[in-house]
Design a protein around this motif. Structure first.
Motif, PDB file in Angstrom:
ATOM      1  N   VAL A  12     -54.406 -29.095 -28.565  1.00 59.68           N
ATOM      2  CA  VAL A  12     -53.534 -28.759 -27.440  1.00 59.68           C
ATOM      3  C   VAL A  12     -52.640 -29.972 -27.192  1.00 59.68           C
ATOM      4  N   VAL A  13     -51.336 -29.758 -27.317  1.00 60.06           N
ATOM      5  CA  VAL A  13     -50.374 -30.843 -27.138  1.00 60.06           C
ATOM      6  C   VAL A  13     -49.690 -30.659 -25.788  1.00 60.06           C
ATOM      7  N   VAL A  14     -49.819 -31.669 -24.942  1.00 58.31           N
ATOM      8  CA  VAL A  14     -49.294 -31.587 -23.576  1.00 58.31           C
ATOM      9  C   VAL A  14     -48.142 -32.573 -23.424  1.00 58.31           C
ATOM     10  N   GLY A  15     -46.961 -32.057 -23.103  1.00 55.30           N
ATOM     11  CA  GLY A  15     -45.819 -32.927 -22.840  1.00 55.30           C
ATOM     12  C   GLY A  15     -45.939 -33.568 -21.476  1.00 55.30           C
ATOM     13  N   ILE A  16     -45.626 -34.865 -21.415  1.00 54.35           N
ATOM     14  CA  ILE A  16     -45.698 -35.602 -20.158  1.00 54.35           C
ATOM     15  C   ILE A  16     -44.488 -36.512 -20.049  1.00 54.35           C
ATOM     16  N   GLY A  17     -43.936 -36.614 -18.862  1.00 55.33           N
ATOM     17  CA  GLY A  17     -42.764 -37.439 -18.639  1.00 55.33           C
ATOM     18  C   GLY A  17     -43.096 -38.750 -17.970  1.00 55.33           C
ATOM     19  N   ALA A  18     -42.058 -39.535 -17.692  1.00 55.14           N
ATOM     20  CA  ALA A  18     -42.258 -40.827 -17.039  1.00 55.14           C
ATOM     21  C   ALA A  18     -42.778 -40.674 -15.621  1.00 55.14           C
ATOM     22  N   ALA A  83     -47.856 -36.009 -25.474  1.00 58.12           N
ATOM     23  CA  ALA A  83     -46.576 -36.230 -26.143  1.00 58.12           C
ATOM     24  C   ALA A  83     -45.520 -36.529 -25.089  1.00 58.12           C
ATOM     25  N   SER A  84     -44.550 -37.341 -25.445  1.00 59.28           N
ATOM     26  CA  SER A  84     -43.475 -37.677 -24.506  1.00 59.28           C
ATOM     27  C   SER A  84     -42.502 -36.512 -24.379  1.00 59.28           C
ATOM     28  N   GLY A  85     -42.297 -36.028 -23.147  1.00 61.64           N
ATOM     29  CA  GLY A  85     -41.315 -34.974 -22.911  1.00 61.64           C
ATOM     30  C   GLY A  85     -41.677 -33.677 -23.599  1.00 61.64           C
ATOM     31  N   ASP A  86     -40.676 -33.072 -24.234  1.00 61.73           N
ATOM     32  CA  ASP A  86     -40.871 -31.816 -24.941  1.00 61.73           C
ATOM     33  C   ASP A  86     -41.514 -32.102 -26.297  1.00 61.73           C
ATOM     34  N   HIS A 110     -42.576 -29.749 -21.573  1.00 63.85           N
ATOM     35  CA  HIS A 110     -42.094 -30.535 -20.444  1.00 63.85           C
ATOM     36  C   HIS A 110     -40.611 -30.759 -20.696  1.00 63.85           C
ATOM     37  N   PRO A 111     -39.780 -30.969 -19.680  1.00 67.27           N
ATOM     38  CA  PRO A 111     -38.365 -31.243 -19.950  1.00 67.27           C
ATOM     39  C   PRO A 111     -38.198 -32.410 -20.912  1.00 67.27           C
ATOM     40  N   SER A 112     -37.329 -32.237 -21.895  1.00 61.99           N
ATOM     41  CA  SER A 112     -37.081 -33.307 -22.862  1.00 61.99           C
ATOM     42  C   SER A 112     -36.215 -34.394 -22.236  1.00 61.99           C
ATOM     43  N   SER A 113     -36.198 -35.537 -22.907  1.00 62.22           N
ATOM     44  CA  SER A 113     -35.360 -36.639 -22.420  1.00 62.22           C
ATOM     45  C   SER A 113     -33.887 -36.262 -22.443  1.00 62.22           C
ATOM     46  N   VAL A 114     -33.466 -35.440 -23.428  1.00 60.45           N
ATOM     47  CA  VAL A 114     -32.053 -35.071 -23.467  1.00 60.45           C
ATOM     48  C   VAL A 114     -31.719 -34.076 -22.352  1.00 60.45           C
TER      49      VAL A 114
END
Length: 409
Positions: A12-18, A83-86, A110-114
């Motif tokens: 399970v890959v979970v996107g996470i932001g700053a 994982a960072s972002g998307d 998760h929302p990507s950096s772009v």
């Protein structure tokens, strides 16, 4: 319910932001709370705080080797990965899916950096070109820059903004506006603005995205750049013939080209410019020309996708290894022996294009066409030039071009 939905994933890959835990969706929080083992970078794991009781493991360096080992032998599943972002945008999720298959992976995005950068700038993401320096080189910005274009560059580290500015200055886009967005979405988000020409800011946060509003030379999309776009010693496929040659090679996404007897590398470079997911190998026996090919590749932003190999074609081709090329261009040094090596290496369905100037080589491709089929063209070009005080047509040497697909006969 589909078979995939009813099957428990191994990963399970979970996107996470700053913004960490606060920015996660309810579904992502529930996943992490239920996890028994979580892998991520030390920075990502720190964002979880005390909210997750699972065993937490930071990636060892090199991360790629640690990840490969985990995917091969995950132990008790499911294994949760941060994982960072998307995760599916230049991210860990795509790597995991490629390795184990989509059926064994659940992605919580998760929302990507772009996406975050576009929202801060008010840019329509549909019209923005994205360049990743995470695994690429800064000169790849030169492959995408062009008057009026907007770029979002995913930086490798804190040194990336200065490297991007240097590339833009070197190749004529110094007037471009640059905005560096650090720690997007987090409490320490910061923004720095300047032009590439005036960029002098010290290195900042390694987690950054660089937005470039390009001002400078226009970007020509079709093959057939002016001859002066390439440094050369006269060993150059001229502009109009080069355009015809790239068209004959018929680039397709993701293909591999061998450019043998590459000279200045102009055909391989133009092939890569119209095939942004392709790769090329340039074979050249003259070390000075090989260095010139590398410099031309950097100028056009394709360094990361063009491999330059020194040596005689007949000696080098058997050593190249890997799957055969999808396309081959023989621009110089073609003999029957070299053709046999290239033809043997060429993938079934692949295309070979040979340009012949000297009469013996022209006769060779005519003979080969009689044996292997394909299409022969004789290309004659004339350009207007001075003749004393008048203007006259000056013909270039005629070229015989042979195009043949392997398996066509």
């Amino acid at each position: 319910m589909t078979d995939r939905e009813s099957r428990a994933p191994r990963f399970v890959v979970v996107g996470i932001g700053a913004d960490g835990w606060d920015g996660l969706s309810g579904a992502a929080r529930r996943e992490l709370v239920s996890a028994t083992r979580v892998f991520g970078s030390a920075r990502q794991l720190a964002l979880l705080g005390s909210a997750v009781d699972a065993e937490q493991t930071a990636w060892r360096s090199p991360m790629s080797a640690h990840l490969r080992g985990l995917l091969a032998d995950p132990g008790p599943t499911p294994v949760h990965l941060l994982a960072s972002g998307d995760p599916m945008f230049h991210g860990l999720g795509a790597t995991v899916v490629d390795a184990v298959g989509a059926a064994d992976v659940r992605i919580l995005t998760h929302p990507s950096s772009v996406s975050l950068a576009a929202s801060r700038l008010g840019w329509d993401l549909g019209g923005v070109r994205v360049v990743s320096l995470v695994t690429g080189e800064a000169d790849e910005v030169a492959a995408q820059a062009g008057e009026g274009r907007r770029l979002l560059v995913l930086s490798r580290d804190a040194s990336s903004p200065a490297a991007i500015a240097a590339i833009l200055r070197e190749y004529g886009w110094g007037a471009s506006s640059m905005t560096v967005l650090e720690q997007l979405g987090g409490p320490d988000e910061r923004r720095h603005e300047s032009t590439a020409a005036e960029w002098s800011l010290p290195e900042g946060d390694p987690l950054n995205v660089v937005a470039v509003d390009c001002a400078g030379p226009v970007r020509h999309l079709a093959p057939g750049l002016p001859d002066e776009s390439f440094d050369h010693d006269g060993q150059l496929t001229k502009q109009a013939v080069r355009a015809l040659t790239v068209a004959a090679l018929a680039p397709v996404d993701g293909q591999v080209l061998w450019d043998v007897g590459a000279g200045s590398g102009s055909v391989g470079i133009e092939w890569l410019r119209v095939n942004p997911t392709g790769r090329a190998v340039a074979v050249e026996r003259d070390p000075t020309r090989s260095a010139r090919i590398a410099a031309n590749a950097r100028r056009h932003g394709v360094t990361g996708r063009l491999r330059v190999v020194d040596g005689e074609v007949a000696a080098v081709v058997p050593t190249l290894g890997g799957p055969g090329p999808d396309a081959v261009f023989a621009g110089g040094g073609l003999t029957r022996e070299v053709f046999s090596l290239l033809w043997h290496a060429l993938s079934t369905g692949g295309t070979l294009v040979a340009n012949a100037v000297a009469i013996p080589t022209q006769q060779l491709v005519v003979d080969l066409a009689a044996e292997y089929g394909g299409t022969l063209r004789r290309i004659g070009m004339e350009e207007a030039g001075p003749l004393g005080r008048l203007t006259a047509w000056r013909p270039a040497l005629p070229i015989v071009q042979w195009t043949v697909a392997k398996g066509s006969r």
